[in-house]
Design a protein around this motif. Structure first.
Motif, PDB file in Angstrom:
ATOM      1  N   GLU A 194     123.323 -12.340 101.943  1.00 10.63           N
ATOM      2  CA  GLU A 194     122.080 -11.597 101.765  1.00 10.63           C
ATOM      3  C   GLU A 194     122.339 -10.110 101.971  1.00 10.63           C
ATOM      4  O   GLU A 194     123.321  -9.711 102.599  1.00 10.63           O
ATOM      5  N   ILE A 195     121.457  -9.303 101.424  1.00 13.40           N
ATOM      6  CA  ILE A 195     121.575  -7.856 101.512  1.00 13.40           C
ATOM      7  C   ILE A 195     120.163  -7.269 101.407  1.00 13.40           C
ATOM      8  O   ILE A 195     119.297  -7.860 100.748  1.00 13.40           O
ATOM      9  N   THR A 196     119.911  -6.155 102.073  1.00 16.59           N
ATOM     10  CA  THR A 196     118.578  -5.563 102.026  1.00 16.59           C
ATOM     11  C   THR A 196     118.354  -4.824 100.711  1.00 16.59           C
ATOM     12  O   THR A 196     119.300  -4.440 100.017  1.00 16.59           O
ATOM     13  N   PHE A 197     117.083  -4.608 100.382  1.00 19.16           N
ATOM     14  CA  PHE A 197     116.754  -3.819  99.199  1.00 19.16           C
ATOM     15  C   PHE A 197     117.394  -2.437  99.273  1.00 19.16           C
ATOM     16  O   PHE A 197     117.945  -1.944  98.285  1.00 19.16           O
ATOM     17  N   ASP A 198     117.301  -1.799 100.438  1.00 17.73           N
ATOM     18  CA  ASP A 198     117.836  -0.439 100.572  1.00 17.73           C
ATOM     19  C   ASP A 198     119.344  -0.409 100.348  1.00 17.73           C
ATOM     20  O   ASP A 198     119.859   0.479  99.661  1.00 17.73           O
ATOM     21  N   MET A 200     121.134  -2.636  98.661  1.00 20.09           N
ATOM     22  CA  MET A 200     121.411  -2.958  97.261  1.00 20.09           C
ATOM     23  C   MET A 200     121.075  -1.792  96.359  1.00 20.09           C
ATOM     24  O   MET A 200     121.784  -1.525  95.380  1.00 20.09           O
ATOM     25  N   LEU A 201     120.005  -1.068  96.679  1.00 19.85           N
ATOM     26  CA  LEU A 201     119.617   0.086  95.881  1.00 19.85           C
ATOM     27  C   LEU A 201     120.700   1.154  95.934  1.00 19.85           C
ATOM     28  O   LEU A 201     121.059   1.740  94.903  1.00 19.85           O
ATOM     29  N   GLU A 202     121.239   1.394  97.112  1.00 18.83           N
ATOM     30  CA  GLU A 202     122.322   2.372  97.232  1.00 18.83           C
ATOM     31  C   GLU A 202     123.550   1.917  96.435  1.00 18.83           C
ATOM     32  O   GLU A 202     124.137   2.686  95.673  1.00 18.83           O
ATOM     33  N   LEU A 203     123.935   0.655  96.597  1.00 20.37           N
ATOM     34  CA  LEU A 203     125.111   0.149  95.881  1.00 20.37           C
ATOM     35  C   LEU A 203     124.900   0.228  94.367  1.00 20.37           C
ATOM     36  O   LEU A 203     125.805   0.620  93.623  1.00 20.37           O
ATOM     37  N   ALA A 204     123.706  -0.150  93.908  1.00 19.22           N
ATOM     38  CA  ALA A 204     123.419  -0.106  92.471  1.00 19.22           C
ATOM     39  C   ALA A 204     123.460   1.320  91.953  1.00 19.22           C
ATOM     40  O   ALA A 204     123.949   1.588  90.851  1.00 19.22           O
ATOM     41  N   SER A 205     122.938   2.256  92.743  1.00 22.32           N
ATOM     42  CA  SER A 205     122.909   3.658  92.329  1.00 22.32           C
ATOM     43  C   SER A 205     124.291   4.285  92.361  1.00 22.32           C
ATOM     44  O   SER A 205     124.540   5.291  91.684  1.00 22.32           O
ATOM     45  N   GLU A 225     111.475 -11.006  95.797  1.00 19.29           N
ATOM     46  CA  GLU A 225     112.764 -11.497  96.304  1.00 19.29           C
ATOM     47  C   GLU A 225     113.684 -11.817  95.128  1.00 19.29           C
ATOM     48  O   GLU A 225     113.322 -12.555  94.217  1.00 19.29           O
ATOM     49  N   LEU A 226     114.886 -11.226  95.174  1.00 13.84           N
ATOM     50  CA  LEU A 226     115.864 -11.416  94.108  1.00 13.84           C
ATOM     51  C   LEU A 226     116.967 -12.366  94.559  1.00 13.84           C
ATOM     52  O   LEU A 226     117.310 -12.410  95.740  1.00 13.84           O
ATOM     53  N   GLU A 227     117.510 -13.075  93.606  1.00 15.08           N
ATOM     54  CA  GLU A 227     118.717 -13.860  93.867  1.00 15.08           C
ATOM     55  C   GLU A 227     119.722 -13.559  92.770  1.00 15.08           C
ATOM     56  O   GLU A 227     119.439 -13.766  91.585  1.00 15.08           O
ATOM     57  N   VAL A 228     120.879 -13.042  93.150  1.00 16.97           N
ATOM     58  CA  VAL A 228     121.965 -12.794  92.202  1.00 16.97           C
ATOM     59  C   VAL A 228     122.850 -14.027  92.222  1.00 16.97           C
ATOM     60  O   VAL A 228     123.383 -14.413  93.265  1.00 16.97           O
ATOM     61  N   ILE A 229     123.012 -14.650  91.063  1.00 14.94           N
ATOM     62  CA  ILE A 229     123.619 -15.970  91.005  1.00 14.94           C
ATOM     63  C   ILE A 229     124.457 -16.112  89.737  1.00 14.94           C
ATOM     64  O   ILE A 229     124.202 -15.445  88.735  1.00 14.94           O
ATOM     65  N   PRO A 236     125.478 -21.266  95.552  1.00 19.32           N
ATOM     66  CA  PRO A 236     124.492 -20.303  96.070  1.00 19.32           C
ATOM     67  C   PRO A 236     124.939 -18.869  95.830  1.00 19.32           C
ATOM     68  O   PRO A 236     126.127 -18.547  95.935  1.00 19.32           O
ATOM     69  N   GLY A 237     123.984 -18.006  95.514  1.00 16.26           N
ATOM     70  CA  GLY A 237     124.300 -16.615  95.244  1.00 16.26           C
ATOM     71  C   GLY A 237     123.984 -15.725  96.427  1.00 16.26           C
ATOM     72  O   GLY A 237     124.125 -16.124  97.583  1.00 16.26           O
ATOM     73  N   THR A 238     123.542 -14.501  96.145  1.00 22.19           N
ATOM     74  CA  THR A 238     123.174 -13.528  97.170  1.00 22.19           C
ATOM     75  C   THR A 238     121.683 -13.236  97.073  1.00 22.19           C
ATOM     76  O   THR A 238     121.180 -12.934  95.995  1.00 22.19           O
ATOM     77  N   ILE A 239     121.002 -13.313  98.197  1.00 23.88           N
ATOM     78  CA  ILE A 239     119.574 -13.012  98.250  1.00 23.88           C
ATOM     79  C   ILE A 239     119.391 -11.534  98.589  1.00 23.88           C
ATOM     80  O   ILE A 239     119.991 -11.021  99.539  1.00 23.88           O
ATOM     81  N   VAL A 240     118.572 -10.853  97.811  1.00 27.35           N
ATOM     82  CA  VAL A 240     118.235  -9.454  98.058  1.00 27.35           C
ATOM     83  C   VAL A 240     116.785  -9.421  98.514  1.00 27.35           C
ATOM     84  O   VAL A 240     115.884  -9.823  97.774  1.00 27.35           O
ATOM     85  N   LYS A 241     116.558  -8.939  99.758  1.00 20.56           N
ATOM     86  CA  LYS A 241     115.200  -8.970 100.307  1.00 20.56           C
ATOM     87  C   LYS A 241     114.996  -7.806 101.269  1.00 20.56           C
ATOM     88  O   LYS A 241     115.886  -6.979 101.465  1.00 20.56           O
ATOM     89  N   GLU A 242     113.821  -7.743 101.872  1.00 22.45           N
ATOM     90  CA  GLU A 242     113.448  -6.580 102.681  1.00 22.45           C
ATOM     91  C   GLU A 242     114.288  -6.451 103.940  1.00 22.45           C
ATOM     92  O   GLU A 242     114.772  -5.374 104.270  1.00 22.45           O
ATOM     93  N   GLU A 243     114.490  -7.538 104.666  1.00 20.48           N
ATOM     94  CA  GLU A 243     115.234  -7.485 105.917  1.00 20.48           C
ATOM     95  C   GLU A 243     116.280  -8.582 105.952  1.00 20.48           C
ATOM     96  O   GLU A 243     116.064  -9.687 105.471  1.00 20.48           O
ATOM     97  N   THR A 244     117.438  -8.253 106.536  1.00 22.62           N
ATOM     98  CA  THR A 244     118.494  -9.234 106.723  1.00 22.62           C
ATOM     99  C   THR A 244     119.090  -9.038 108.110  1.00 22.62           C
ATOM    100  O   THR A 244     118.792  -8.069 108.799  1.00 22.62           O
TER     101      THR A 244
END
Length: 401
Positions: A194-198, A200-205, A225-229, A236-244
């Motif tokens: 899992e990874i937080t939105f913040d 993931m946003l930094e990594l994506a940017s 809630e996102l799941e990258v799969i 199972p993939g990676t869950i992207v959500k508000e808090e981890t």
């Protein structure tokens, strides 16, 4: 019983076998009792092929006509996938972006969604159909086709999930989730649960190509809630959500971005308002600026360096040169041989020595740092592009064992 939005990238639908593989994934999700909306990208290298065809005609195609051309790629994908679903006995219908209700602004080739009318999609779901939507595209108020830019299908999927109040948005890719680095280049890279939105946003940017940054912004804003799969391996993939849970992991990833150019405006008058003049000019041209470095003023002058996307470098230089008489300043230089390497992790907020560890890893590889940018959860450096892969490996080894 829930509503699931599933997005499949170009590699997931690149040929007949992959299309039927996607159709079976969708069918299984549907058979589990869920309503399903599917968003797909153009097949394989279709977009690149269409860009090549345009280049055979003109070296300077209009953005409007390029959007007309590129939108065709997704239309091919949705019709073929819908045919495959119907072949498997699944009731399905394909919709273009505008049929699905995507209304955008007028910025051809990088349009933003202004409004999403889901009435047609909801109507088709009520008829017990799987709805297959063309990602990456919409319609502006002049009824012209627009495209959402790089990674636009991710954005389309998250926007639909938000508007439909979906239970989950699954992003299917050719990797099994979000990794601490590109697993194709860093064998020691590990998959994150899992990874937080913040984060993931930094990594994506910052160059991680698993998710588009605009899609993560939307997901965070509307708490989708996102799941990258993986579309290939059913794991199972990676869950992207508000808090981890961030304890025990200092950083979540190392990213590389080679879509970077460094512009330097020399001898800028050291007076109030110069930064505004320069960057408002670039904003008018829809050119995004990232890292900014300004030298200490001497003799009433200063140098200002900043990064822009590589594709916007020439337009930025031209715009600044045309306005030199108004904004002041001397020579304008551009360096296209750069890369941005970054580390991201919420854990660094409560740990000292993170920057020191990163810089030591670069020093040990004799890699020179040209520019530095930091935030609470990321550190980015601009280095020579030739050193980028070596830098990522060294930094990854320094933090993640």
């Amino acid at each position: 019983m829930g509503l699931i939005v599933q997005k499949f990238g170009g590699s997931s639908v690149k040929d007949r076998d992959r299309i039927f593989n996607v159709a079976r994934i969708v069918m299984n999700t549907r058979n589990a009792g869920n309503d399903v909306v599917v968003v797909v990208s153009a097949q394989g290298d279709t977009t690149d092929d269409l860009i090549t065809k345009a280049a055979e005609i003109t070296s300077d195609p209009s953005h409007r006509e390029m959007d007309m051309l590129l939108a065709a790629g997704e239309e091919i994908s949705i019709s073929l996938l819908t045919m495959a679903l119907q072949e498997l006995g699944v009731s399905a219908i394909s919709l273009t972006g505008w049929q699905a209700g995507f209304n955008t602004d007028r910025a051809y080739s990088k349009a933003r969604i202004k409004r999403l009318d889901t009435e047609r999609v909801e109507s088709e779901l009520a008829r017990n159909r799987v709805v297959v939507v063309a990602g990456f595209q919409g319609l502006n108020r002049s009824d012209d086709i627009t495209t959402l830019g790089r990674g636009g299908s991710d954005t389309s999927a998250v926007a639909l999930a938000a508007a439909l109040h979906a239970d989950r948005c699954q992003i299917f890719t050719d990797v099994e989730g979000v990794y601490t680095a590109d697993p194709r280049k860093i064998p020691k890279a590990t998959k994150l649960k899992e990874i937080t939105f913040d984060e993931m946003l930094e990594l994506a940017s910052l160059g991680a190509q698993v998710l588009n940054n605009r899609s993560v912004e939307l997901a965070k804003k509307y708490n989708v809630e996102l799941e990258v799969i993986s579309s290939i391996n059913p794991v199972p993939g990676t869950i992207v959500k508000e808090e981890t849970k961030v304890e025990g992991m200092l950083i979540k990833g190392v990213a590389k971005d080679t879509d970077v150019a460094v512009l330097t405006v020399k001898d800028v008058p050291d007076v109030p308002g110069m930064s505004f003049k320069i960057f408002s000019l670039l904003a008018q041209k829809n050119i995004n600026v990232d890292i900014i470095l300004q030298t200490t003023g001497r003799d009433g002058k200063k140098d200002m360096s900043f990064t822009v996307p590589l594709s916007d470098a020439e337009n930025a230089v031209a715009a600044l040169k045309n306005a030199t008489s108004r904004i002041g300043g001397g020579d304008i230089t551009v360096d296209k041989t750069c890369a941005k390497v970054s580390i991201v992790g919420a854990g660094m907020q409560s740990h000292s020595g993170v920057a020191s560890t990163m810089f030591e890893a670069l020093f040990n590889q004799n890699i020179n740092i040209k520019m530095i940018s930091t935030s609470e959860i990321k550190i980015s450096v601009i280095i020579d592009e030739a050193d980028a892969d070596k830098a990522v490996a060294a930094i990854h080894d320094a933090f993640i064992n």
